[in-house]
Design an enzyme around this catalytic site. Structure first.
Site, mmCIF file in Angstrom:
data_model
loop_
_atom_site.group_PDB
_atom_site.id
_atom_site.type_symbol
_atom_site.label_atom_id
_atom_site.label_comp_id
_atom_site.label_asym_id
_atom_site.label_seq_id
_atom_site.Cartn_x
_atom_site.Cartn_y
_atom_site.Cartn_z
ATOM 1 C CG MET A 117 81.838 38.511 104.681
ATOM 2 S SD MET A 117 83.633 38.729 104.742
ATOM 3 C CE MET A 117 83.733 40.484 105.057
ATOM 4 C CG HIS A 118 75.389 41.220 101.859
ATOM 5 N ND1 HIS A 118 75.162 40.306 102.873
ATOM 6 C CD2 HIS A 118 74.382 42.127 101.956
ATOM 7 C CE1 HIS A 118 74.081 40.648 103.530
ATOM 8 N NE2 HIS A 118 73.582 41.748 103.003
#
Length: 361
Positions: A206-207
């Protein structure tokens, strides 16, 4: 014929590697490789050059850091200086993907009356809150040639007024890189350290700012996944910008295993042997599709619909009910089989250079 190839961020490196490899096979085709420095951490940049056999760039513009506007400006200034000081006649600038470097170098090249070829042109998410969507749209509005990953991308370009003779459906260079490196994938230390077993763990990445910048939203998603997967180990290689937020959340769980960023060969070893991937990255959905790994995407839209229509990907967004339904389907072993999108066959770079030799002769 001389081509200038631009790479600036982690996804770019995987896309330019097969193009450079193909150029080296061609008599009469030369190239210069420009690293904008957009990703300046060694683990996010140099390691990929080493692993994928990409030669040292002709120049590194060192344009990392700062806001998006500052970074765009720094790349444009550095790239303009490189081009104007070059003694070579440049036939075309090749930009790939949808990062800041793609947009910035396209603008510079066009203002200097140099043709631009956009590899991965025409993809759209429809989400104007994503910086990448702005980059795609502006790049495509002024590029000369477009190399697409799907027929949907061709349709998007046609709707925006691009003539068919400038669009070439060639496939996906990311998959060229993946297929050529399958035998080289490397088991990371975390495999033995955590006692991982084939198809018994999940890879999480996740970013996206929409998922990680709001601490409460980020924590909700992480804890939902942790709790619903129960004792299944979740391997989370953490992007530097994500780690800053994660460190403040104090999430403690025996099945959440935080890892440093991994190199290409190590990361895809984990993906290839995982039970599933949960991500908000577009590129990883492509790799999971070709590897036949179930994939849940934590976004409401995707610029790669073929990974859902043909491949193993499902969109969950941040809808907790939908995430739970998909996690249940995953645990029950009832995930769709999926297939390989058209022309994702490892020969995309060959088709790109064939077409460039034809249009630039």
């Amino acid at each position: 014929m001389h081509l200038v190839i631009v790479a600036g961020a982690r996804p770019n490196f995987m896309k330019v590697a097969p193009i450079i490899k193909e150029i080296k096979k061609r008599a009469g085709v030369g190239y210069s490789l420009i690293h904008t420095g957009q990703h300046y951490d060694k683990e996010m940049s140099n390691q990929f050059f080493d692993e994928l056999g990409i030669p040292e760039p002709n120049v590194n513009l060192g344009a990392g850091g700062g806001s998006q506007a500052e970074q765009t400006a720094a790349i444009m200034i550095g790239f303009e200086k490189y081009i104007t000081n070059s003694e070579l006649f440049i036939d075309c600038v090749i930009v790939v993907g949808d990062v800041t470097s793609t947009l910035a170098c396209t603008i510079v090249a066009k203002k200097l009356n140099i043709k631009v070829a956009h590899v991965e042109g025409g993809i759209r998410s429809g989400d104007m809150t994503m910086p990448e969507e702005i980059n795609r749209m502006v790049t495509d509005s002024i590029s000369d040639y477009f190399f697409t990953t799907s027929r949907i991308a061709n349709e998007n370009l046609s709707k925006s007024g691009v003539s068919k003779e400038r669009v070439f459906f060639v496939g996906n260079t990311m998959i060229d890189t993946l297929l050529s490196n399958l035998e080289k994938l490397k088991q990371p230390a975390i495999w033995k350290n955590e006692g991982l077993k084939n198809k018994k763990y999940v890879v999480l990445t996740m970013h996206r700012p929409s998922n990680v910048d709001d601490g409460s939203q980020f924590k909700l998603l992480i804890e939902l996944i942790i709790n619903h997967l129960e004792s299944t180990k979740i391997i989370f290689p953490v992007h530097p910008r994500t780690k800053k937020v994660l460190d403040e959340l104090n999430i403690n769980s025996d099945n959440l295993i935080i890892s440093r960023p991994l190199g290409y060969l190590e990361f895809n070893y984990l993906v290839k042997n995982a039970m599933a991937v949960i991500t908000d990255s577009g590129g990883i959905t492509e790799e999971a599709t070709v590897l036949g790994i179930p994939c849940i995407t934590l976004r409401n839209s995707t610029e790669r619909p073929e990974t859902c229509d043909v491949g193993t990907n499902e969109l969950a967004g941040t809808d907790t009910n939908k995430i739970i339904v998909l996690l249940d389907r995953l645990k029950s072993g009832k995930w769709k089989k999926g297939g390989i999108p058209e022309l994702w066959d490892g020969k995309t770079a060959e088709r790109i250079i064939d077409n460039l030799e034809s249009v630039l002769k």
